[in-house]
Design a protein around this motif. Sequence first.
Motif, PDB file in Angstrom:
ATOM      1  N   CYS A  67       0.824  -1.215   0.000  1.00 28.43           N
ATOM      2  CA  CYS A  67       0.000   0.000   0.000  1.00 28.43           C
ATOM      3  C   CYS A  67       0.855   1.260   0.000  1.00 28.43           C
ATOM      4  CB  CYS A  67      -0.964  -0.012   1.188  1.00 28.43           C
ATOM      5  SG  CYS A  67      -2.285  -1.238   1.046  1.00 28.43           S
ATOM      6  N   TRP A  68       1.949   1.276   0.758  1.00 27.83           N
ATOM      7  CA  TRP A  68       2.870   2.419   0.732  1.00 27.83           C
ATOM      8  C   TRP A  68       3.404   2.615  -0.684  1.00 27.83           C
ATOM      9  CZ3 TRP A  68       5.930   5.133   4.779  1.00 27.83           C
ATOM     10  CH2 TRP A  68       5.363   4.997   6.067  1.00 27.83           C
TER      11      TRP A  68
ATOM     12  N   LEU B 130      -0.515   5.793   8.424  1.00 26.79           N
ATOM     13  CA  LEU B 130      -0.644   7.193   8.853  1.00 26.79           C
ATOM     14  C   LEU B 130       0.719   7.880   8.883  1.00 26.79           C
ATOM     15  CD1 LEU B 130      -3.274   6.816  11.718  1.00 26.79           C
ATOM     16  CD2 LEU B 130      -3.599   8.062   9.566  1.00 26.79           C
ATOM     17  N   PHE B 131       1.780   7.109   9.173  1.00 23.52           N
ATOM     18  CA  PHE B 131       3.123   7.685   9.166  1.00 23.52           C
ATOM     19  C   PHE B 131       3.490   8.169   7.765  1.00 23.52           C
ATOM     20  CE2 PHE B 131       3.556   5.006  13.024  1.00 23.52           C
ATOM     21  CZ  PHE B 131       4.034   5.974  13.892  1.00 23.52           C
ATOM     22  N   LEU B 132       3.011   7.480   6.749  1.00 19.37           N
ATOM     23  CA  LEU B 132       3.243   7.916   5.367  1.00 19.37           C
ATOM     24  C   LEU B 132       2.700   9.330   5.177  1.00 19.37           C
ATOM     25  CD1 LEU B 132       2.566   5.953   2.079  1.00 19.37           C
ATOM     26  CD2 LEU B 132       1.614   8.224   2.408  1.00 19.37           C
ATOM     27  N   LEU B 133       1.469   9.539   5.637  1.00 16.85           N
ATOM     28  CA  LEU B 133       0.822  10.836   5.462  1.00 16.85           C
ATOM     29  C   LEU B 133       1.533  11.918   6.264  1.00 16.85           C
ATOM     30  CD1 LEU B 133      -1.620  11.414   3.698  1.00 16.85           C
ATOM     31  CD2 LEU B 133      -3.041  11.409   5.751  1.00 16.85           C
ATOM     32  N   ILE B 134       1.946  11.572   7.482  1.00 17.27           N
ATOM     33  CA  ILE B 134       2.623  12.541   8.355  1.00 17.27           C
ATOM     34  C   ILE B 134       3.944  12.998   7.742  1.00 17.27           C
ATOM     35  CG2 ILE B 134       3.693  12.866  10.617  1.00 17.27           C
ATOM     36  CD1 ILE B 134       1.606  10.868  11.721  1.00 17.27           C
ATOM     37  N   GLY B 135       4.656  12.091   7.074  1.00 16.02           N
ATOM     38  CA  GLY B 135       5.914  12.459   6.432  1.00 16.02           C
ATOM     39  C   GLY B 135       5.725  13.098   5.071  1.00 16.02           C
TER      40      GLY B 135
END
Length: 508
Positions: free
Chosen positions: A128-129, A166-171
């Motif tokens: 997904c990433w 969610l870490f993907l979005l935060i970065g």
Amino acid sequence: MTKKTIILIGFIILKFALQFVLLSPEYDLQRDEYLHLDQAHHLAWGYLSVPPVTSWISYIIFSLGNGVFWIKFFPALFGVLTLIVVWKTIEVLKGNLYALVLGATCIAFSSLLRINMLYQPNSLDVLCWTAFYYVIIQYITTENTKWFYIAAVVFAFGFLNKYNILFLLIGFLPALLLSGQRRILTKKKLYFALILGLLLILPNLLWQYNNQFPIIHHMKELAETQLVNVDRIGFLKEQLLFFIGAFPVILFALYALLFHKPFSKYQFFFTTILFTLLVFLYFKAKAYYAIGLYPIYIAFGAVFLSDILKSGWKRYLQPVFILIPLLFFIPMYNLAFPNKSPEYIVKHSEKRKKMGMLRWEDGKDHALPQDFADMLGWKELAHKTDSVYATLANQKETLVLCDNYGQAGAINYYSKKGIKAVSFSADYVNWFNLDIRYKNLIRVKEYEEENKEFKETSPYFETSQIAGEITNLYAREYGTTIFVFTGAKVNINKRIEQEIKEEKDYSK
């Protein structure tokens, strides 16, 4: 069929084959896999342990017969799809055949082989990433707003698989805001796509709300018991190991994102990786949480190298970058996979110890890597529990209560007697059947030097005995004991109800 298609099919076959030959039949399934498989029988929009997508896949596996082949097939499939997405990304970036082969080689012979070996949300998380970044690249290349909606679906599906995305979005967001591509945020269709994504994840958010947001408790517990042992320097060291054979390719990708003119519109991907790693470091995340970051950078690096190595004396370096991941795979083959007996691994454990592979979540070194030890002893536990269960006259009125979800899930998976074991651990706390008035108790307890279970529980039953224990020295569950109590003198159900209430109150 084109040459490129034939080569891609070859990589797909190779990737599937590697996933099945790198796991010795001496090992059982891994602890988490049993829990995920049991979720097929309790479909819901959320769980204490994971979001719902894993349960959907488990239901498909159950429908296909619940065999080990299918359990291993799906994480392997997600690994293959990750390779295909990287291949397609290279095509979008105008990479030639060499770039495609280099990128596929770097993915095929990486630590993804180990991730894709276990039936956990991690394999789909990496996919997904990678797919989300691919969609972003597609939008920047074509400026077709349909990719906003595809990105929303990919992100929502990733969210419903593992909240780690969610870490993907935060970065990603601060990197986007600091770049010229922030004009994307002015597009009206982007916000329609965001609404679509929100609608897709809404059932899980409502489930979290109705269950007092167990994810918050889960993260607190994780931070207190596991993440507290995470070393930030160790986190960075492990990042190198994930794609060690592809490390030069990733370095060239970062250089190219800054200085290669054809990549100028993708430049914010340079700051994306920096911001995301900083977020992971701040939260002291486990190293493998970040593994989904790297496949897309392999695509950038492969295309850049294909451009600079296509002429002159530099073209002789082309085979070198393909050979590097193959050469690094040789020691990986001997160290990183459960493809040899536990006895052999323990005997040759010095290199693993130096690499930190014997360090468990408790912060201590052990004889085997934690994942390997977590794949031993489960069949033994289930068979011994079955044997005890078969001797009882009133089996339907017997509760099999375990200390942890691995024990409960393994017994349920391997049992030939139809046992439905439960635990106060993870999702099993919600799966007790209290419509049955229990008279007997089979209690599965983790090893303790001074186990008080027999002494404390015996007075409440007419007969008590220790029926067996896990004897596999290399199992993480070594010493786990099976107690049998028959003829209850008290109401077991009331006691269970009280403990369930206490566990749920603690989780709030």
